[in-house]
Design an enzyme around this catalytic site. Structure first.
Site, short mmCIF file in Angstrom:
data_model
loop_
_atom_site.label_atom_id
_atom_site.label_comp_id
_atom_site.label_asym_id
_atom_site.label_seq_id
_atom_site.Cartn_x
_atom_site.Cartn_y
_atom_site.Cartn_z
N ASN A 154 0.81 -1.23 0.00
CA ASN A 154 0.00 0.00 0.00
C ASN A 154 0.84 1.28 0.00
OD1 ASN A 154 0.78 -0.34 2.67
ND2 ASN A 154 -1.15 0.37 3.52
N GLY A 230 2.34 -5.44 7.83
CA GLY A 230 1.38 -6.22 7.06
C GLY A 230 0.24 -6.69 7.93
N SER A 231 -0.34 -7.83 7.54
CA SER A 231 -1.55 -8.29 8.22
C SER A 231 -1.25 -8.84 9.61
CB SER A 231 -2.23 -9.38 7.39
OG SER A 231 -1.46 -10.56 7.47
N GLY A 235 1.76 -11.28 10.81
CA GLY A 235 2.55 -10.72 11.91
C GLY A 235 2.66 -11.69 13.07
N GLU A 252 4.30 -4.03 12.62
CA GLU A 252 3.27 -3.01 12.43
C GLU A 252 2.12 -3.69 11.70
OE1 GLU A 252 2.90 -0.13 13.51
OE2 GLU A 252 4.92 0.27 14.25
N CYS A 286 -3.29 1.31 6.76
CA CYS A 286 -3.55 0.80 8.11
C CYS A 286 -4.03 1.92 9.01
CB CYS A 286 -2.37 0.04 8.68
SG CYS A 286 -0.82 0.79 8.42
N GLU A 466 8.02 3.01 14.52
CA GLU A 466 8.88 3.35 13.39
C GLU A 466 8.93 4.87 13.28
OE1 GLU A 466 6.90 0.48 10.34
OE2 GLU A 466 9.07 0.27 10.36
C1 UN1 Z 1 0.14 2.66 6.26
O1 UN1 Z 1 -1.07 2.75 6.08
O2 UN1 Z 1 0.65 1.53 6.36
O3 UN1 Z 1 -0.31 8.28 7.98
C2 UN1 Z 1 1.05 3.81 6.36
C3 UN1 Z 1 -0.50 7.82 6.85
C4 UN1 Z 1 0.68 7.59 5.95
C5 UN1 Z 1 1.33 6.27 6.23
C6 UN1 Z 1 0.36 5.13 6.23
N1 UN1 Z 1 1.64 8.67 6.12
O4 UN1 Z 1 -1.61 7.50 6.46
#
Ligand code: UN1
Length: 501
Positions: A154, A230-231, A235, A252, A286, A466
């Protein structure tokens, strides 16, 4: 139609096919008959080569002064800036999101390069007084070793950059295993790292599928650290394997992020936030807003505003400048989102708008799903609890600020969160009481910046963050150093005490 790119693994400074010779293809999710790239289907044999190269390179890379290591990363940032448009175009074709967003994705990588490069001249430790005379005490950061980075589709440039850049500045060597949906983006990124002049073996790329190349990396005894985004299902496997093999691991995973709109909110502002948070990246972040928690007093009005704006969103290829919402990334994701619509209907949610696969006319060869609003959702329904990862937002009504926070927290995840209110007291109470790694006041749940920690609580992560300076805590070990210049043995806890003390 453009000729497919031929992607290869990058191991020890060489572009290589998989040892077994197998290949896979990535395609354009807005037009799946268009092949974007072919790439190696790597196995444990390729992983072994990459790990051996990274291990060998680590011997000298860890001794390169951190400011010099950082200069390579700075150069990667400059090259990314030069190639920003080309990378954004490729990403829109391979992953599907609109160009405004793919440019943002590359920009996040550029930001990360310049930010991480600055750390090469910091990487601060501490000095602290010793309890003994003529003794000096300090802490220094040391690299961890060989780092395996397993990244999703993504954010095909930003997320590998978040991981690889601080890892390299800290003195580690890296093996990137990118998602199988976006191999061309990963290849172009590694070409840029190579062009920045990094010594062979310092950064390596192994393409392939998670169950083969990814699994071999996570299980490899000579990998010291795994950083995975990832998922939650994958994970859990990564975390368990790293636990068994004593690797450092940073996870994450999913989110079930909510935006609260209180009765005193600026509704137009909250609407802009909701549309961007829920439907940006087709909901495949995410950090996406998948629940809208609406105060009873504004629920009807806000729902009407949301409906109106949603009805105007244009689906299309990410490369088309008129597109608001691109396709989902692949057939499985499309099926997954569609299944959640069946679940929503069975549970008694009302589909206010959308709810269907969109495959008419120009959309017929793509994985498009209509932007969808689910009404009458209660906090315990599966569609209010499970990550959907698509353009679907669930409306939940509440009667008070306290209920809103309780509903927001009623999930196994805890990544991002948002509250729209003009009441400063409520804003600070929300900051205190929300269980999430990120809280926005009067802003949407998406849009994290690279110099702040990124990650979540509960099942979203495993306690790491991160980005920001916290990335250094992922990619370094602390060493405590004592220098005794007294010339004789000094026993801590003993020689500075009299018998009675
Ligand atoms: C993600 O969805 O894995 O804050 C990262 C945000 C982006 C990063 C998303 N800067 O939506």
């Amino acid at each position: 139609m453009t000729t497919p790119l031929t992607c290869r693994n990058y191991i020890d400074g060489q572009w290589l096919s998989a040892v077994g010779g197998s290949t896979l293809e990535s395609s354009n999710p807005a037009c799946f008959t268009e092949i974007v790239a072919t790439f190696p289907r790597s196995t444990a044999d390729d992983v072994n080569l990459a790990v051996a190269a990274a291990r060998q390179a680590y011997r000298s890379w860890r001794k390169v002064p951190a400011p010099a290591r950082a200069e390579y990363v700075f150069r990667v940032g400059e090259l990314l800036l030069q190639h920003k448009e080309e990378l954004a175009q490729l990403m829109s074709r391979e992953m599907g999101k609109p160009l405004t967003e793919t440019r943002g994705d590359v920009q996040e990588g550029i930001d990360c390069a310049f930010y991480s490069a600055g750390e090469g001249r910091r990487l601060f430790g501490q000095t602290t007084p010793s309890e003994m005379p003529n003794k000096f005490a300090m802490t220094v950061r040391t690299p961890v070793g060989v780092c395996a980075l397993i990244t999703p589709w993504n954010f095909p440039i930003a997320i590998p950059c978040w991981k690889a850049m601080p890892a390299l500045v800290c003195g580690n060597t890296v093996i990137l295993k990118p998602a199988e949906d976006t191999p061309a983006c990963a290849t172009k990124l590694i070409e840029i790292f190579a062009a920045a002049g990094l010594p062979p073996g310092v950064i390596n790329l192994v393409h392939g599928v998670g169950e083969e190349a990814g699994k071999a990396l996570v299980e490899h005894p000579d990998v010291d650290l795994v950083s995975f985004t990832g998922s939650s299902e994958t994970g859990a496997f990564v975390g368990a394997t790293c636990g068994r093999t004593h690797k450092r691991v940073c996870l994450e995973m999913g989110g079930k992020n909510a935006q609260v709109v209180m009765e005193d909110a600026d509704l137009e502002l909250a609407l802009d936030g909701a549309i961007w948070g829920a439907f940006g990246t087709t909901g495949q972040r995410c950090t996406a807003t998948s629940r809208l928690i609406l105060h009873h007093d504004i629920k009807e009005k806000f729902t009407a505003m949301l409906y109106e704006r949603t009805s105007k969103l244009r689906l299309g290829a990410g490369t088309d400048p008129n597109t608001d919402i691109g396709p989902l990334v692949n057939a499985n994701q499309l099926q997954r989102v569609n299944n959640y619509l069946d679940i929503a209907r069975e549970e008694g949610a009302k589909v206010l708008i959308g709810g269907k696969i969109a495959n008419e006319g120009a959309l017929k060869n793509g994985y498009f799903f209509q932007p969808t609003i689910l009404d009458n959702v209660t906090p315990d329904m599966r569609v209010a609890q499970e990550e959907i990862f698509g353009p679907v937002v669930a409306l939940i009504e509440v009667n008070s600020f306290e209920d809103a926070i309780a509903v927001l927290n009623n999930t196994n995840y805890g990544l991002s969160s948002s509250v729209y209110t003009r009441d400063i007291n409520r804003a600070f109470a929300a900051i205190r009481d929300i269980e999430a790694g990120i809280t926005y006041i009067n802003g949407p749940t998406i849009g994290a910046e690279v110099h702040l920690p990124f990650g979540g609580v509960k099942n979203t992560g495993n306690g790491h963050r991160e980005a920001g300076t916290t990335a250094l805590d992922v990619f370094t070990e602390w060493k405590s150093v004592y220098v005794d210049f007294s010339g004789h043995l000094q026993r801590a806890q003993i020689d500075n005490r009299t018998e009675q003390q």
